[in-house]
Design a protein around this motif. Sequence first.
Motif, PDB file in Angstrom:
ATOM      1  N   THR A  68       0.838  -1.186   0.000  1.00  0.00           N
ATOM      2  CA  THR A  68       0.000   0.000   0.000  1.00  0.00           C
ATOM      3  C   THR A  68       0.875   1.238   0.000  1.00  0.00           C
ATOM      4  OG1 THR A  68      -1.721  -1.151   1.265  1.00  0.00           O
ATOM      5  CG2 THR A  68      -1.831   1.260   1.181  1.00  0.00           C
ATOM      6  N   ILE A  69       0.616   2.144  -0.948  1.00  0.00           N
ATOM      7  CA  ILE A  69       1.331   3.405  -1.008  1.00  0.00           C
ATOM      8  C   ILE A  69       0.435   4.493  -0.441  1.00  0.00           C
ATOM      9  CG2 ILE A  69       0.602   3.942  -3.377  1.00  0.00           C
ATOM     10  CD1 ILE A  69       3.419   5.194  -3.770  1.00  0.00           C
ATOM     11  N   SER A  70       1.009   5.398   0.342  1.00  0.00           N
ATOM     12  CA  SER A  70       0.216   6.465   0.945  1.00  0.00           C
ATOM     13  C   SER A  70       1.106   7.643   1.265  1.00  0.00           C
ATOM     14  CB  SER A  70      -0.484   5.969   2.210  1.00  0.00           C
ATOM     15  OG  SER A  70       0.475   5.604   3.184  1.00  0.00           O
ATOM     16  N   ASN A  71       0.481   8.799   1.427  1.00  0.00           N
ATOM     17  CA  ASN A  71       1.197   9.993   1.888  1.00  0.00           C
ATOM     18  C   ASN A  71       0.227  10.788   2.745  1.00  0.00           C
ATOM     19  OD1 ASN A  71      -0.384  10.579  -0.321  1.00  0.00           O
ATOM     20  ND2 ASN A  71       0.967  12.132  -1.143  1.00  0.00           N
ATOM     21  N   VAL A  72      -0.168  10.174   3.829  1.00  0.00           N
ATOM     22  CA  VAL A  72      -1.273  10.693   4.628  1.00  0.00           C
ATOM     23  C   VAL A  72      -0.915  11.962   5.383  1.00  0.00           C
ATOM     24  CG1 VAL A  72      -2.830  10.179   6.520  1.00  0.00           C
ATOM     25  CG2 VAL A  72      -2.294   8.421   4.851  1.00  0.00           C
ATOM     26  N   ASP A  73       0.201  11.966   6.102  1.00  0.00           N
ATOM     27  CA  ASP A  73       0.434  13.058   7.024  1.00  0.00           C
ATOM     28  C   ASP A  73       1.334  14.152   6.480  1.00  0.00           C
ATOM     29  OD1 ASP A  73       3.024  11.507   9.111  1.00  0.00           O
ATOM     30  OD2 ASP A  73       2.698  11.532   6.953  1.00  0.00           O
ATOM     31  N   ALA A  74       1.959  13.921   5.353  1.00  0.00           N
ATOM     32  CA  ALA A  74       2.838  14.937   4.781  1.00  0.00           C
ATOM     33  C   ALA A  74       2.867  14.751   3.276  1.00  0.00           C
ATOM     34  CB  ALA A  74       4.253  14.829   5.341  1.00  0.00           C
ATOM     35  N   LYS A  75       2.566  15.801   2.564  1.00  0.00           N
ATOM     36  CA  LYS A  75       2.420  15.690   1.119  1.00  0.00           C
ATOM     37  C   LYS A  75       3.688  15.186   0.454  1.00  0.00           C
ATOM     38  CE  LYS A  75       0.909  18.305  -2.923  1.00  0.00           C
ATOM     39  NZ  LYS A  75       0.451  19.625  -3.414  1.00  0.00           N
ATOM     40  N   TYR A  76       4.846  15.579   0.970  1.00  0.00           N
ATOM     41  CA  TYR A  76       6.078  15.221   0.291  1.00  0.00           C
ATOM     42  C   TYR A  76       6.811  14.093   0.996  1.00  0.00           C
ATOM     43  CZ  TYR A  76       4.930  19.427  -2.207  1.00  0.00           C
ATOM     44  OH  TYR A  76       4.278  20.362  -2.955  1.00  0.00           O
TER      45      TYR A  76
END
Length: 124
Positions: A68-76
Motif C-alpha cells: 500500500t502506497i500512501s502519503n497521509v500526514d505529509a504531502k512530500y
Amino acid sequence: QVQLVESGGGLVQDGGSLSLSCTASGRTDSIYAMGWFRQGRGLERQFVAASTWSGGTYYADSVEGRFTISNVDAKYTVYLRMNSLKPEDTAVYYCATADEWHYYPKYPGSYDYWGQGTQVTVSS
C-alpha cells in the motif's frame, strides 16, 4: 533539484512486513507524483507503486493487494507498506518523483529524481 531520502529497509522473513518511507525536499512544488521502483540483483528496475497529488494510486500486478502506497500526514513524504513479503520481493527499493508532464506511472523515464535506494531482503 529535488532531494529524496529513503528509510525503512531491512531483513524480514517470508510472510513478514516492512514499511518504507521517502521524504522529498528542495523544489517540491514541481512534484506531481511519487513512486517506488525496485531492482533485484541482475534484473532491470521495475515499477512497484505510485501515488499522484490528484489522488491516483497505481500498483504492479505482483504487489497488488500486498503493498500500500500512501502519503497521509505529509504531502512530500510517501510511505510503502509491504505485507506478506516473499523472497522474490528482495531488491533495492528506490523512491522517485515526477512532474505532471507526460506522466506514465509505470515508466521509469517519467521520473525526474531518484533516491539512493534502500535494501529489502526477504529470507525464506
